[in-house]
Design a protein around this motif. Structure first.
Motif, PDB file in Angstrom:
ATOM      1  N   PHE A 133      22.365 -13.276  -5.069  1.00 17.43           N
ATOM      2  CA  PHE A 133      21.532 -14.229  -4.660  1.00 17.43           C
ATOM      3  C   PHE A 133      22.192 -15.605  -4.481  1.00 17.43           C
ATOM      4  O   PHE A 133      23.241 -16.049  -5.380  1.00 17.43           O
ATOM      5  N   LYS A 134      21.782 -16.515  -3.699  1.00 19.30           N
ATOM      6  CA  LYS A 134      22.227 -17.916  -3.843  1.00 19.30           C
ATOM      7  C   LYS A 134      21.340 -18.566  -4.829  1.00 19.30           C
ATOM      8  O   LYS A 134      20.222 -18.580  -4.505  1.00 19.30           O
ATOM      9  N   LEU A 135      22.032 -18.990  -5.821  1.00 17.12           N
ATOM     10  CA  LEU A 135      21.171 -19.678  -6.924  1.00 17.12           C
ATOM     11  C   LEU A 135      21.709 -21.065  -7.306  1.00 17.12           C
ATOM     12  O   LEU A 135      23.064 -21.213  -7.590  1.00 17.12           O
ATOM     13  N   ASN A 136      21.045 -22.080  -7.010  1.00 12.20           N
ATOM     14  CA  ASN A 136      21.430 -23.390  -7.423  1.00 12.20           C
ATOM     15  C   ASN A 136      21.646 -23.357  -8.970  1.00 12.20           C
ATOM     16  O   ASN A 136      20.297 -23.459  -9.647  1.00 12.20           O
ATOM     17  N   ILE A 137      22.858 -23.711  -9.586  1.00 12.84           N
ATOM     18  CA  ILE A 137      23.181 -23.796 -11.036  1.00 12.84           C
ATOM     19  C   ILE A 137      23.843 -24.861 -11.261  1.00 12.84           C
ATOM     20  O   ILE A 137      24.829 -25.083 -10.679  1.00 12.84           O
ATOM     21  N   LYS A 138      23.372 -25.626 -12.062  1.00 11.49           N
ATOM     22  CA  LYS A 138      24.030 -27.030 -12.565  1.00 11.49           C
ATOM     23  C   LYS A 138      24.438 -26.829 -14.048  1.00 11.49           C
ATOM     24  O   LYS A 138      23.750 -27.233 -14.900  1.00 11.49           O
ATOM     25  N   TYR A 139      25.393 -25.851 -14.351  1.00  8.56           N
ATOM     26  CA  TYR A 139      25.888 -25.468 -15.464  1.00  8.56           C
ATOM     27  C   TYR A 139      27.455 -24.745 -15.250  1.00  8.56           C
ATOM     28  O   TYR A 139      27.736 -24.355 -14.179  1.00  8.56           O
ATOM     29  N   ASP A 140      28.088 -24.672 -16.263  1.00  7.72           N
ATOM     30  CA  ASP A 140      29.474 -23.939 -16.184  1.00  7.72           C
ATOM     31  C   ASP A 140      29.196 -22.544 -16.014  1.00  7.72           C
ATOM     32  O   ASP A 140      28.935 -21.966 -16.902  1.00  7.72           O
ATOM     33  N   LEU A 141      29.595 -21.896 -14.888  1.00  8.87           N
ATOM     34  CA  LEU A 141      29.321 -20.703 -14.565  1.00  8.87           C
ATOM     35  C   LEU A 141      29.973 -19.808 -15.352  1.00  8.87           C
ATOM     36  O   LEU A 141      29.780 -18.638 -15.441  1.00  8.87           O
ATOM     37  N   LYS A 142      31.096 -20.178 -15.811  1.00  6.64           N
ATOM     38  CA  LYS A 142      32.182 -19.172 -16.464  1.00  6.64           C
ATOM     39  C   LYS A 142      31.403 -19.093 -17.999  1.00  6.64           C
ATOM     40  O   LYS A 142      31.970 -18.036 -18.708  1.00  6.64           O
ATOM     41  N   LYS A 143      30.499 -19.796 -18.261  1.00  4.57           N
ATOM     42  CA  LYS A 143      30.089 -19.746 -19.602  1.00  4.57           C
ATOM     43  C   LYS A 143      28.409 -19.127 -19.822  1.00  4.57           C
ATOM     44  O   LYS A 143      27.969 -18.784 -20.846  1.00  4.57           O
ATOM     45  N   ILE A 144      27.824 -19.264 -18.663  1.00  3.52           N
ATOM     46  CA  ILE A 144      26.500 -19.059 -18.599  1.00  3.52           C
ATOM     47  C   ILE A 144      26.268 -17.401 -19.007  1.00  3.52           C
ATOM     48  O   ILE A 144      26.903 -16.570 -18.227  1.00  3.52           O
ATOM     49  N   GLY A 145      25.372 -16.991 -19.791  1.00  3.91           N
ATOM     50  CA  GLY A 145      25.135 -15.587 -20.086  1.00  3.91           C
ATOM     51  C   GLY A 145      24.357 -14.917 -19.043  1.00  3.91           C
ATOM     52  O   GLY A 145      23.363 -15.441 -18.286  1.00  3.91           O
ATOM     53  N   ALA A 146      24.610 -13.616 -18.936  1.00  2.53           N
ATOM     54  CA  ALA A 146      24.043 -12.954 -17.799  1.00  2.53           C
ATOM     55  C   ALA A 146      22.529 -12.770 -18.035  1.00  2.53           C
ATOM     56  O   ALA A 146      21.640 -12.544 -17.225  1.00  2.53           O
ATOM     57  N   ASP A 147      22.120 -12.669 -19.317  1.00  2.38           N
ATOM     58  CA  ASP A 147      20.678 -12.714 -19.617  1.00  2.38           C
ATOM     59  C   ASP A 147      19.808 -13.746 -19.129  1.00  2.38           C
ATOM     60  O   ASP A 147      18.778 -13.921 -18.738  1.00  2.38           O
ATOM     61  N   ARG A 148      20.591 -15.075 -19.253  1.00  2.00           N
ATOM     62  CA  ARG A 148      19.880 -16.264 -18.812  1.00  2.00           C
ATOM     63  C   ARG A 148      19.993 -16.284 -17.339  1.00  2.00           C
ATOM     64  O   ARG A 148      18.735 -16.847 -16.936  1.00  2.00           O
ATOM     65  N   LEU A 149      20.930 -15.704 -16.752  1.00  9.04           N
ATOM     66  CA  LEU A 149      20.825 -15.452 -15.082  1.00  9.04           C
ATOM     67  C   LEU A 149      19.617 -14.940 -14.868  1.00  9.04           C
ATOM     68  O   LEU A 149      18.827 -14.982 -13.981  1.00  9.04           O
ATOM     69  N   ALA A 150      19.555 -13.597 -15.565  1.00  8.60           N
ATOM     70  CA  ALA A 150      18.523 -12.378 -15.189  1.00  8.60           C
ATOM     71  C   ALA A 150      17.153 -13.270 -15.417  1.00  8.60           C
ATOM     72  O   ALA A 150      16.125 -13.051 -14.524  1.00  8.60           O
ATOM     73  N   ASN A 151      16.900 -13.980 -16.582  1.00 10.13           N
ATOM     74  CA  ASN A 151      15.478 -14.690 -16.919  1.00 10.13           C
ATOM     75  C   ASN A 151      15.265 -15.861 -15.683  1.00 10.13           C
ATOM     76  O   ASN A 151      13.981 -15.952 -15.343  1.00 10.13           O
ATOM     77  N   THR A 152      16.207 -16.567 -15.057  1.00  9.73           N
ATOM     78  CA  THR A 152      16.043 -17.537 -13.931  1.00  9.73           C
ATOM     79  C   THR A 152      15.860 -16.795 -12.858  1.00  9.73           C
ATOM     80  O   THR A 152      14.782 -17.276 -12.056  1.00  9.73           O
ATOM     81  N   ILE A 153      16.455 -15.755 -12.595  1.00  8.69           N
ATOM     82  CA  ILE A 153      15.921 -14.983 -11.350  1.00  8.69           C
ATOM     83  C   ILE A 153      14.568 -14.297 -11.310  1.00  8.69           C
ATOM     84  O   ILE A 153      13.742 -14.598 -10.386  1.00  8.69           O
ATOM     85  N   ALA A 154      14.168 -14.124 -12.527  1.00  6.48           N
ATOM     86  CA  ALA A 154      12.658 -13.452 -12.441  1.00  6.48           C
ATOM     87  C   ALA A 154      11.808 -14.650 -12.291  1.00  6.48           C
ATOM     88  O   ALA A 154      10.459 -14.433 -12.045  1.00  6.48           O
ATOM     89  N   ILE A 155      11.940 -15.768 -13.139  1.00  9.18           N
ATOM     90  CA  ILE A 155      11.171 -16.999 -13.149  1.00  9.18           C
ATOM     91  C   ILE A 155      10.791 -17.467 -11.584  1.00  9.18           C
ATOM     92  O   ILE A 155       9.717 -17.759 -11.196  1.00  9.18           O
ATOM     93  N   ILE A 156      12.060 -17.496 -10.696  1.00  6.26           N
ATOM     94  CA  ILE A 156      11.992 -18.127  -9.442  1.00  6.26           C
ATOM     95  C   ILE A 156      11.214 -17.078  -8.757  1.00  6.26           C
ATOM     96  O   ILE A 156      10.684 -17.541  -7.763  1.00  6.26           O
ATOM     97  N   ASN A 157      11.519 -15.688  -8.874  1.00 12.17           N
ATOM     98  CA  ASN A 157      10.821 -14.698  -8.263  1.00 12.17           C
ATOM     99  C   ASN A 157       9.161 -14.837  -8.327  1.00 12.17           C
ATOM    100  O   ASN A 157       8.518 -14.518  -7.500  1.00 12.17           O
ATOM    101  N   LEU A 158       8.734 -15.453  -9.516  1.00 12.09           N
ATOM    102  CA  LEU A 158       7.410 -15.640  -9.919  1.00 12.09           C
ATOM    103  C   LEU A 158       6.936 -16.897  -9.206  1.00 12.09           C
ATOM    104  O   LEU A 158       5.678 -17.024  -9.342  1.00 12.09           O
TER     105      LEU A 158
END
Length: 251
Positions: free
Chosen positions: A92-117
């Motif tokens: 997905f194209k996801l707008n993220i203002k965060y250090d991409l090398k450091k963000i956890g996969a679980d936090r990415l999955a949570n964000t995708i779920a919320i945006i989908n809702l």
């Protein structure tokens, strides 16, 4: 579809058929031998369901890299495609203002779920090994906070205080307690409520928005009634995010 969320303390495994979560299990992540054994039990005990549902892909979200190859190994055994989610392979194209090398996969999955809702403004509070706060404003992940989790804080207290014993953290009406055990319960329950409400208030003040509050993680239900603004509890948020990502990959 199989979805697996490996946390530092526990791993949650799920089997989806379309949007329905058919099976969910929780195993510990702290001992590699026990993890491998329990992972095999999960796959073996659900073999008929996996075969009947024609599962072709396994989505992994992990913050414990040393366990990832064990998941990959067993998925290959069952002829299932293995996909280890990270910030570089999001479909997905996801707008993220965060250090991409450091963000956890679980936090990415949570964000995708919320945006989908369709929650364009939200604060996700995840009660895991760490208590994390993830902030989404106008469908952009703008950052978050990481706070020591309840279990590790509790374990640290017990380890450091010779006369205190480990107890279960539960809802408690009292703030001023009359025994040591109740004092610990009251301290953790009302202490974490104060922390979560205080941080939510400061996030709202800083970001100038009106977010939905989403609680997830194993202890979310304990705190639900005391969190403000009134939250929505979704214990399977990470699994749901992995399902959405898997659907996109498998399309």
């Amino acid at each position: 579809m199989i979805v697996i969320d490996i946390g530092n303390t526990n791993t949650v495994l799920g089997i989806f058929l379309n949007k329905k979560l058919l099976k969910k299990s929780r195993i510990t992540s702290t001992n590699i031998k026990n993890f491998e054994k329990n992972l095999a039990i999960f796959f073996n005990s659900n073999f008929k369901l996996i075969k009947k549902s024609k599962i072709k892909i396994c989505l992994l979200s992990s913050v414990v890299p040393r366990l990832n190859n064990l998941v990959k190994k067993i998925t290959l055994k069952y002829d299932i495609i293995f996909f280890n989610l990270n910030s570089t392979n999001l479909p997905f194209k996801l707008n993220i203002k965060y250090d991409l090398k450091k963000i956890g996969a679980d936090r990415l999955a949570n964000t995708i779920a919320i945006i989908n809702l369709k929650y364009k403004n939200s604060i996700i509070v995840d009660f895991g090994t760490a208590t994390t706060f993830d902030v989404i404003k106008n469908n952009t992940y703008v950052g978050g906070l990481i706070f020591p989790g309840i279990s590790i804080s509790h374990n640290s207290l017990i380890k450091s205080a010779a006369l205190l014993k480990k107890i279960k953290i539960v809802k408690i009406k009292k703030i001023v307690a009359n025994s040591t055990n109740e004092s610990i319960q009251a301290g953790f329950y009302w202490g974490y409520i104060s922390v979560v409400n205080g941080i939510i208030e400061k996030i709202i003040d800083e970001k100038k928005f009106k977010p939905k509050i989403i609680l997830t993680g194993g202890l979310a239900n304990i705190f639900e009634s005391q969190i403000q603004p009134k939250p929505i509890v979704n214990e399977n948020l990470t699994l749901e995010g992995l399902r959405i990502i898997g659907k996109k990959i498998n399309a």
